[in-house]
Scaffold this active site. Structure first.
Site, PDB file in Angstrom:
ATOM      1  N   GLU A   1       0.781  -1.234   0.000  1.00 30.27           N
ATOM      2  CA  GLU A   1       0.000   0.000   0.000  1.00 30.27           C
ATOM      3  C   GLU A   1       0.819   1.294   0.000  1.00 30.27           C
ATOM      4  O   GLU A   1       0.749   2.096   0.941  1.00 30.27           O
ATOM      5  CB  GLU A   1      -0.972  -0.011   1.187  1.00 30.27           C
ATOM      6  CG  GLU A   1      -1.969  -1.142   1.079  1.00 30.27           C
ATOM      7  CD  GLU A   1      -3.100  -1.093   2.102  1.00 30.27           C
ATOM      8  OE1 GLU A   1      -3.073  -0.211   2.986  1.00 30.27           O
ATOM      9  OE2 GLU A   1      -4.002  -1.947   2.008  1.00 30.27           O
TER      10      GLU A   1
ATOM     11  N   GLU B   1      -5.560  -7.895  -1.058  1.00 31.50           N
ATOM     12  CA  GLU B   1      -6.280  -7.718   0.200  1.00 31.50           C
ATOM     13  C   GLU B   1      -7.716  -7.298  -0.071  1.00 31.50           C
ATOM     14  O   GLU B   1      -7.971  -6.414  -0.895  1.00 31.50           O
ATOM     15  CB  GLU B   1      -5.643  -6.637   1.082  1.00 31.50           C
ATOM     16  CG  GLU B   1      -4.366  -7.014   1.768  1.00 31.50           C
ATOM     17  CD  GLU B   1      -3.911  -5.929   2.742  1.00 31.50           C
ATOM     18  OE1 GLU B   1      -4.773  -5.146   3.225  1.00 31.50           O
ATOM     19  OE2 GLU B   1      -2.703  -5.845   3.013  1.00 31.50           O
TER      20      GLU B   1
END
Length: 529
Positions: free
Chosen positions: A213, A319
């Site tokens: 991320e 995710e």
């Protein structure tokens, strides 16, 4: 060399439907038969032969057969515990058996640069259920975890989750970029080289998720200090210089939500056919979406174009996750509910066969800010004793998306109520999303039910059927007509009219059914004004 150690060299993790013990090259079949190993094998895409690479928008094995990733994240090693969560509660082999028995074929394992460089001795508390691991260093235990997974035929993707060992993620935690002052870019590269060397002889360790991320100030292009695109090429090439057969997973920016930059500036690695783009997706990013078409419109410019565009590329949802405390976490008709978003995303993934790893397998939390060590993980697949599923609805839905699942369909409504008035009509749209290759005729029915004292319920109508061809979703209208004869509360002397009927008293259940017993139902609220 033990049987499992030998098989780990010769047996693939399952791609499609076969359990790991069945996934062996022909030259070991006779050996396995002689040893009496029983194969519990489901038909599927075939037996993978390592190493893996990409072809078009898919991951494939050495022979070109598709390998679908249906997996989980197992977090904890990236935190200040320096070890995967759960070892304080359950035996390592027991947790691995849970992962395998639920049907998952890959685990994404987060790690931090601090773990790799400091390699501390893991605290005894985190290993209470595995006393033989007490006194061991973090990397040694990571080795044991990876060996346990791959010996069971489960593939592993290593995820450089953060620099400092802590819970992720925010824009102020010092881990927004792939480096920080304590762990500069040179360390990031060196640590990845070290991890690639450490596991290069284990064929079931299949790749590197270069960084979790990247977020503001990370950019796709632009200044060298924030250019994640350039860093991904640098890091990917460094890993491939050690192991040219690893898959290189590259996340988007803005918490992996945005891969739009790859359209104009794609990642180019020195070793071709090893790149997989990665997106993350959570309900709190899509609370404003209503309807399947609206969801698809929102994700397509960010990363969906990699799946459905003119030049499709391999894409993995590294995710995504939802709560596990109620069935509505998995399926809801309210647009801002977690279950509504979850139904949208998982229907899309089933429609196009997108690879994925769910966040997370964890039954309990690791240490970190906003975390309470040992507390139940509200997004976890396993319960807080790591001994079974926390939510049957969640595991059932995930298993329906796996490569071993039968073709099916999911109905997705627009989430809002049908606003209706006395003697008036209302309409809404519902999408039929095919999954796992379903095609054919679909029969449609609808029923209105209510808890009030209605003389005559409103009537609903839908087309008698729709046809699904290819993997295209089909939308249809649900219509309601209010007869205007309902009363409320048993009032006498004229009583209450239609305008007094509460929206919660009426629902519209739309059901689609197809060949092979395939069916799906969506519930829509009816608001009578």
């Amino acid at each position: 060399m033990g049987v499992m150690a030998y098989l780990s060299k010769r047996v693939g993790g399952f791609a499609g439907r076969c359990l790991p013990a069945c996934m062996m090259r022909r030259r070991v079949l006779s050996l396995v038969a002689a040893m009496g190993i029983v194969c519990a094998c489901r038909s599927g895409f075939g037996q993978p032969v390592f190493p893996l690479h990409t072809s078009g928008r898919f991951i494939v094995d050495h022979n070109g057969a598709r390998v679908r990733l249906n997996g989980v994240n197992w977090y904890g090693a990236e935190s200040s515990d320096f070890v995967v969560a759960g070892l304080e509660t359950a035996r390592l082999q027991s947790i691995v058996a849970q992962i395998k028995d639920l049907g998952f074929n890959v685990v994404r394992l987060p790690w931090s640069n601090q773990l790799y460089e400091s390699n501390p001795v893991v605290g005894d508390e985190a290993l209470a259920a595995n006393p033989e691991l007490k006194g061991e260093h973090a990397l040694t235990i990571l080795d044991r975890v990876i060996s346990a997974l791959t010996n069971a035929g489960i593939m592993v993707i290593l995820d450089n989750h953060n620099s400092d060992a802590e819970w992720c993620c925010s824009t102020t935690d010092g881990n927004s970029l792939w480096y920080n002052s304590a762990y500069p870019q040179t360390s990031w590269i060196a640590d990845w080289r070290g991890m690639a060397r450490r596991y290069q002889n284990n064929p079931l360790v299949i790749g590197a998720d270069l960084r979790n991320e990247p977020r503001a100030p990370a950019t796709w292009g632009g200044s060298a200090s924030t250019d994640w695109h350039a860093a991904a090429e640098l890091g990917g090439d460094a890993v491939l210089s050690i192991n040219p057969h690893w898959l290189i997973f590259v996340e988007g920016i803005n918490y992996a939500l945005d891969l739009s930059g790859a359209r104009r500036l794609p990642v180019k690695l020195r070793v071709p056919h090893q790149l997989v783009y990665e997106a993350h997706n959570y309900g709190f990013d899509y609370g404003h979406i209503a309807g399947y078409s609206g969801f698809v419109a929102a994700i397509t410019p960010k990363w969906g174009y990699l799946v459905t565009g003119k030049d499709p590329q391999p894409l993995w949802i590294g995710e995504f996750g939802t709560c596990n405390g109620a069935d509505t976490c998995v399926d809801s008709n309210r647009p801002r509910a977690s279950g509504y978003w979850f139904n949208l995303l998982t229907a899309y993934m089933g429609q196009f066969g997108v690879d994925w790893t769910y966040w997370a397998i964890n039954g309990t939390q690791s240490t970190g800010k906003t975390r309470r060590y040992g507390a139940q993980e509200s997004f976890g697949i396993l319960n807080d004793t790591w001994s079974g599923s926390a939510s049957a609805a969640l595991t059932t839905r995930l298993q329906s998306m796996m490569s071993n699942a039968a073709p099916g369909i999911t109905l997705v409504g627009d989430g809002g109520p049908i606003a209706d008035g006395p003697h008036a009509s209302g309409t809404t749209q519902v999408a039929i999303v095919p999954e796992n290759g379903f095609t054919g005729a679909v029969k449609l029915t609808c029923v209105v039910s209510g808890r009030g004292e209605a003389k005559k319920l409103p009537a609903c109508s839908v087309p008698s059927g729709q046809s699904i061809a290819g993997n295209a979703a089909v939308s249809f209208a649900v219509s309601i007509k209010n007869a205007g004869t309902a009363t409320q509360g048993g009032a006498k002397g004229g009583g209450a009219s239609d305008s007094g009927i509460a929206a919660s008293k009426y629902t519209v259940a739309v059901t689609a059914s197809g060949s092979g017993g395939v069916s799906s139902t969506v519930t829509i609220r009816l608001k009578v004004r």
